[in-house]
Design an enzyme around this catalytic site. Structure first.
Site, PDB file in Angstrom:
ATOM      1  N   GLU A 169      37.275 -43.373 -39.686  1.00 49.03           N
ATOM      2  CA  GLU A 169      37.537 -41.830 -40.809  1.00 49.03           C
ATOM      3  C   GLU A 169      38.052 -41.211 -39.717  1.00 49.03           C
ATOM      4  OE1 GLU A 169      38.152 -42.204 -43.229  1.00 49.03           O
ATOM      5  OE2 GLU A 169      36.716 -44.468 -43.718  1.00 49.03           O
ATOM      6  N   CYS A 178      40.170 -33.330 -41.815  1.00 49.73           N
ATOM      7  CA  CYS A 178      40.793 -34.005 -42.138  1.00 49.73           C
ATOM      8  C   CYS A 178      42.279 -34.288 -43.402  1.00 49.73           C
ATOM      9  CB  CYS A 178      40.646 -35.364 -41.457  1.00 49.73           C
ATOM     10  SG  CYS A 178      39.087 -35.689 -43.186  1.00 49.73           S
TER      11      CYS A 178
END
Ligand code: UN1
Length: 536
Positions: free
Chosen positions: A265, A299
């Protein structure tokens, strides 16, 4: 089980975070590193060990040994442990949230939300332990049955970031344990104390010694890198990593050599699109939150605001007004919109981004700066001399091909990019190598449909922020944002299990698949053969 040490000047205690290997706690000694609060560099939040290669490898061996038993515990029993974890997290939510605020500077409201995300995850997987479905599949042969089973992968190495120091680790740890794997966790060196508290809850919930192990330390040249060396040494069966694209790429290379598929990720440069027909109030609110919420350190934070030229003047004006009135300061102050940078590195990269934007030809509409003592903005509630605070930055006149529009930057900063219509908006939104989250503001159902279909992002919001994915939908990105694996919900089960296909033959004779078929040419099925030959 976790020790603390008193500090002077009325500061809260320093937490002493141990490594825990095979159930044995090893407190930091001469190898200790310090974690200080980003809101108060005088507050030593935690001391944790910088783990050696030997300790990291020992943790992997312990996890391997424990796997022999844990993988045989019935899944509903493993799920009971996860259920207890959900209740412990709920009981400790406030204490954990306050600690997260202190350790990584998240506003308390958001810190509570991030603990809630772990609770949601635990609650989801508690019941998943009673499903973990396989399939029964019809065989092509008589008296033969086919089944599929999910099997654990083995030793999982987890490397996590500091911005969601319980939520994101829980996305990995909970499904990995539920599906019968054992693990070694290297938490962020920005959040060793939060990790220690979470790990202690795993122990109290009943995760046996060796099934989960924790080794603290940094990434490069430290515990993180040692854990990846353990992959090369054959000690680790699966890696799950949340962090930068650069590091993710290196991890992917090592795992590839071992024919492993890691869960990666990685970064994002997430677009938020405002079309001409959008509800502007709503879009401004969503864009300000996506850009500056969590001080831009998710993020999923928005990186580019892509706005139709017809509404750009009105949007720009309202956005600047809202952004200029944001309240910055002490994470425990319930009034603030965002707190400090998590660490000096993010602050420095954000400072450098100012020059990157200007050199590329962008115009500064809000010249966000580090907040210095004596120059605090209105309503500021932090201690500027002791904390890593900054005001919001906004670039205008940005084109998607500029460096500032292409490179991820963790911090309160966003770019305004003007486009003409849906086509150009989608092209700009797809105009970076990343593809994590995305958002579009519009009232037009056809525009929503086209955006959903054409955006190359793993996650898309319609009339909502790029941030704030829920804990039971697939989380992850495309392109430079990851390798296609997903976290959360039922989808993450594929990351921590392998499918096993089983056939059971009860016919009492050797039946050969693809060969002993009940086909017209086979003399063993005269009924069918004669029936077919009877057809003129
Ligand atoms: C992250 O920043 O790594 O979707 C995770 C969100 C949060 C998780 C962010 N639920 O913004």
């Amino acid at each position: 089980m976790i020790e603390t040490r008193a500090q002077q000047d009325g500061l809260p205690h320093t937490l002493i975070a141990p490594n825990v290997i095979d159930g044995q706690a090893h407190a930091p000694a001469s190898n200790a590193f310090e974690r200080k609060s980003p809101a108060n560099r005088g507050d030593l939040v935690c001391l944790a060990p910088s783990s050696s290669r030997e300790e990291v490898f020992r943790a992997c061996e312990a996890a391997k040994r424990a796997g022999a038993t844990w993988s045989r515990v019935p899944a509903p029993e493993r799920a009971r442990v996860i259920g207890r974890l959900a209740r412990l997290l709920t009981d400790e939510k406030e204490r954990l949230a306050r600690f997260i605020s202190r350790e990584v500077g998240k506003p308390l409201r958001e810190a509570r939300g991030s603990v809630q995300e772990a609770i949601d995850t635990a609650e989801f997987f508690q019941s998943e332990g009673r499903r973990l479905y396989g399939q029964t599949v019809p065989s092509e042969l008589p008296a033969k049955e086919l089944f599929t089973y999910r099997r654990p992968i083995g030793v999982v190495a987890l490397i996590t970031a500091g911005n969601f120091p319980i939520a994101v680790p829980s996305w990995k740890i909970i499904p990995a344990l539920l599906t019968g794997n054992t693990l070694v966790w290297k938490p962020s060196d920005d959040a060793p104390g939060t990790a220690a508290l979470f790990f202690e809850l795993l122990r109290r919930a009943g995760v046996p010694a060796g099934v989960a192990n924790i080794v603290h330390g940094g990434g490069a040249g430290a515990a993180g890198e040692f854990l990846i060396e353990a992959v090369d040494a054959g000690q680790v069966d699966k890696v799950s990593f949340t962090g930068s694209t650069a590091v993710g790429r290196r991890i992917g290379e090592v795992c590839g050599r071992r024919l492993q598929v890691p869960s990666l990720e990685l970064g994002g440069k997430n677009p938020l699109v405002v079309l001409a027909d959008a509800d502007l109030e709503l879009a401004v609110e969503g864009a300000v939150w996506a850009a500056y919420g969590t001080a831009g350190q998710r993020c999923t934070s928005a990186g580019n605001l892509i706005v139709d030229r017809r509404v750009m003047p009105a949007f720009r004006e309202r956005f600047v007004r809202r952004a200029s009135s944001l309240k910055i300061g002490n994470p425990l102050d319930p009034e603030i919109d965002y707190g400090p940078f998590i660490n000096e590195r993010f602050l420095e990269q954000w400072i450098e981004q100012r020059a990157t934007g200007l050199e590329g030809g962008a115009r500064l509409l809000l010249d966000g700066r580090r907040i210095a003592a004596g120059e605090e903005p209105a309503h500021f509630s932090g201690d500027a001399a002791l904390g890593l605070y900054a005001t919001p930055r906004l670039f205008d006149n940005v084109r998607i091909d500029m460096r500032v529009a292409q490179e991820e930057c963790f911090g309160p900063t966003i770019n305004l990019i003007e486009v003409d219509g849906l086509e150009e908006a989608i092209a700009a939104a797809n105009g970076t190598p990343y593809g994590l989250s995305s958002a579009v503001y519009t009232r037009d159902a056809h525009a929503m449909l086209r955006f959903k279909e054409e955006i190359r992002a793993g996650m898309t919001s319609i009339n909502n922020s790029t941030t704030g994915a829920e804990a039971h939908l697939p989380f992850g990105g495309n392109g430079w944002s990851g390798n296609g694996t997903r976290e959360s919900g039922i989808w993450v089960l594929d990351a921590y299990t392998r499918w096993q296909a089983v056939n059971v033959d009860l016919s009492g004779k050797l039946q050969k698949a693809q060969i002993d078929l009940a086909d017209p040419e086979s003399s063993e099925t005269p009924g069918l053969a004669s029936a077919l030959s009877a057809i003129p």
